[in-house]
Write a protein that holds these residues in place. Structure first.
Motif, PDB file in Angstrom:
ATOM      1  N   UNK A  81       0.768  -1.216  -0.047  1.00 38.37           N
ATOM      2  CA  UNK A  81      -0.003  -0.130  -0.090  1.00 38.37           C
ATOM      3  C   UNK A  81       0.662   1.408   0.062  1.00 38.37           C
ATOM      4  N   UNK A  82       2.010   1.156   0.037  1.00 40.47           N
ATOM      5  CA  UNK A  82       3.065   2.237   0.028  1.00 40.47           C
ATOM      6  C   UNK A  82       3.998   2.259  -1.269  1.00 40.47           C
ATOM      7  N   UNK A  83       3.962   3.382  -2.011  1.00 36.88           N
ATOM      8  CA  UNK A  83       5.051   3.257  -3.080  1.00 36.88           C
ATOM      9  C   UNK A  83       5.376   4.598  -3.205  1.00 36.88           C
ATOM     10  N   UNK A  84       6.815   4.751  -3.737  1.00 37.72           N
ATOM     11  CA  UNK A  84       7.266   6.199  -4.120  1.00 37.72           C
ATOM     12  C   UNK A  84       6.969   6.361  -5.638  1.00 37.72           C
ATOM     13  N   UNK A  85       7.311   7.615  -5.771  1.00 39.23           N
ATOM     14  CA  UNK A  85       6.835   8.114  -7.210  1.00 39.23           C
ATOM     15  C   UNK A  85       7.621   7.327  -8.057  1.00 39.23           C
TER      16      UNK A  85
ATOM     17  N   UNK B 125       7.687   3.109 -13.031  1.00 37.89           N
ATOM     18  CA  UNK B 125       8.157   1.898 -13.287  1.00 37.89           C
ATOM     19  C   UNK B 125       7.019   1.027 -13.700  1.00 37.89           C
ATOM     20  N   UNK B 126       6.159   0.938 -12.400  1.00 40.42           N
ATOM     21  CA  UNK B 126       5.016   0.031 -12.675  1.00 40.42           C
ATOM     22  C   UNK B 126       4.117   0.466 -13.507  1.00 40.42           C
ATOM     23  N   UNK B 127       3.943   1.683 -13.671  1.00 43.30           N
ATOM     24  CA  UNK B 127       3.088   2.150 -14.831  1.00 43.30           C
ATOM     25  C   UNK B 127       3.310   1.730 -16.275  1.00 43.30           C
ATOM     26  N   UNK B 128       4.880   2.155 -16.433  1.00 48.07           N
ATOM     27  CA  UNK B 128       5.438   1.530 -17.938  1.00 48.07           C
ATOM     28  C   UNK B 128       5.172   0.306 -18.085  1.00 48.07           C
ATOM     29  N   UNK B 129       5.066  -0.523 -17.181  1.00 47.55           N
ATOM     30  CA  UNK B 129       5.101  -1.963 -17.508  1.00 47.55           C
ATOM     31  C   UNK B 129       3.768  -2.360 -18.312  1.00 47.55           C
ATOM     32  N   UNK B 130       2.807  -1.754 -18.028  1.00 45.38           N
ATOM     33  CA  UNK B 130       1.312  -1.854 -18.713  1.00 45.38           C
ATOM     34  C   UNK B 130       0.903  -0.653 -19.509  1.00 45.38           C
TER      35      UNK B 130
END
Length: 273
Positions: free
Chosen positions: A225-229, A234-239
């Motif tokens: 539930x915690x993530x840095x910008x 990186x996660x967004x670019x995966x999909x």
């Protein structure tokens, strides 16, 4: 003489061209990212079909980016404060006092700057796991673990910049204050601290920047539930492949560039590297 003048002229042209190519290699990707953030295309394509500011609105409305920005800002501010509280006294001790093991302490304090981020992140994760095994106290995957890691990221830069300021100051001012009866604490707060204030401000700003942009250590230590910008990007670019990521990156570029310009105003960064 004519041959020498020609040789010098060619050398200047060569250095100028090399500098231009290297600068373009560094700056052009940033320019392209900012340009991309205004594309109207639903999927990235060149040339763009038009331009829009909607991607900036979408980036702010995307929970993962907004929450990641908040976490990164909070973590960066904590790391900056912690690095100043630890780094300023450490710099004073390293520069002003000779003691057994001083070089070793200096090396340890600067080591996070030398060790590759991915190695440091994995080492911290393993260390936190071992602490949890021995004490049943969870640090990995918690906010506390993330804050500790980012404080370690920022500390070397504080030590380096503050130490540079201490080395460059004229100690006769301190000696004059002490000879007039000022205590050591009075000399530090009334004389030393104001003189090295530009270095401290530069250290604070640069510590925030290096914490804010960190990915390698954060990716090992963020909790559920915690993530840095940076991790959110990186996660967004995966999909996904649209200009939302360009808008997020453009805001980061503007923020970091502004902070680095302010930092350079107080302490020339070229002297710190």
């Amino acid at each position: 003489m004519a041959n020498l003048a020609t040789s010098q002229r060619l050398t200047r042209v060569f250095y100028g061209a090399t500098t231009l190519v290297v600068t373009a290699f560094i700056v052009l990707p940033l320019v392209v990212i900012v340009w991309m953030s205004f594309f109207a295309n639903k999927i990235l394509a060149f040339p763009p079909s038009g331009y829009t500011l909607d991607w900036y609105r979408r980036a702010w409305e995307t929970d993962v980016f907004r929450d990641g920005l908040i976490v990164s800002l909070q973590t960066g501010l904590f790391a900056t404060l912690a690095s100043l509280l630890l780094g300023v006294p450490a710099s004073l001790a390293l520069v002003r006092y000779g003691f057994l093991g001083r070089e070793l302490v200096n090396t340890i304090l600067l080591s996070p700057m030398i060790v590759p981020g991915i190695v440091g992140g994995s080492a911290l994760f393993i260390f936190f796991i071992q602490v949890e095994i021995l004490t049943d106290v969870q640090i990995a995957g918690t906010t506390a673990g993330l804050l500790i890691a980012h404080s370690l990221i920022a500390l070397p830069w504080t030590v380096r910049l503050v130490s540079t300021s201490l080395i460059g100051m004229n100690r006769s001012v301190e000696e004059a204050a002490a000879s007039l009866g000022a205590s050591a604490l009075t000399v530090f707060f009334r004389v030393t601290l104001p003189i090295i204030k530009p270095g401290i401000i530069a250290a604070a700003l640069f510590s925030f920047v290096v914490s804010f942009i960190d990915l390698e250590k954060s990716i090992f230590l963020v909790g559920p539930g915690k993530t840095t910008l940076q991790i959110a990007i990186v996660n967004y670019l995966e999909w996904n492949l649209d200009s939302t990521i360009g808008a997020v990156a453009a805001v980061q570029i503007a923020l970091i560039a502004a902070l680095l310009l302010i930092t350079d105003r107080y302490a020339k960064l070229s002297r710190a590297f």
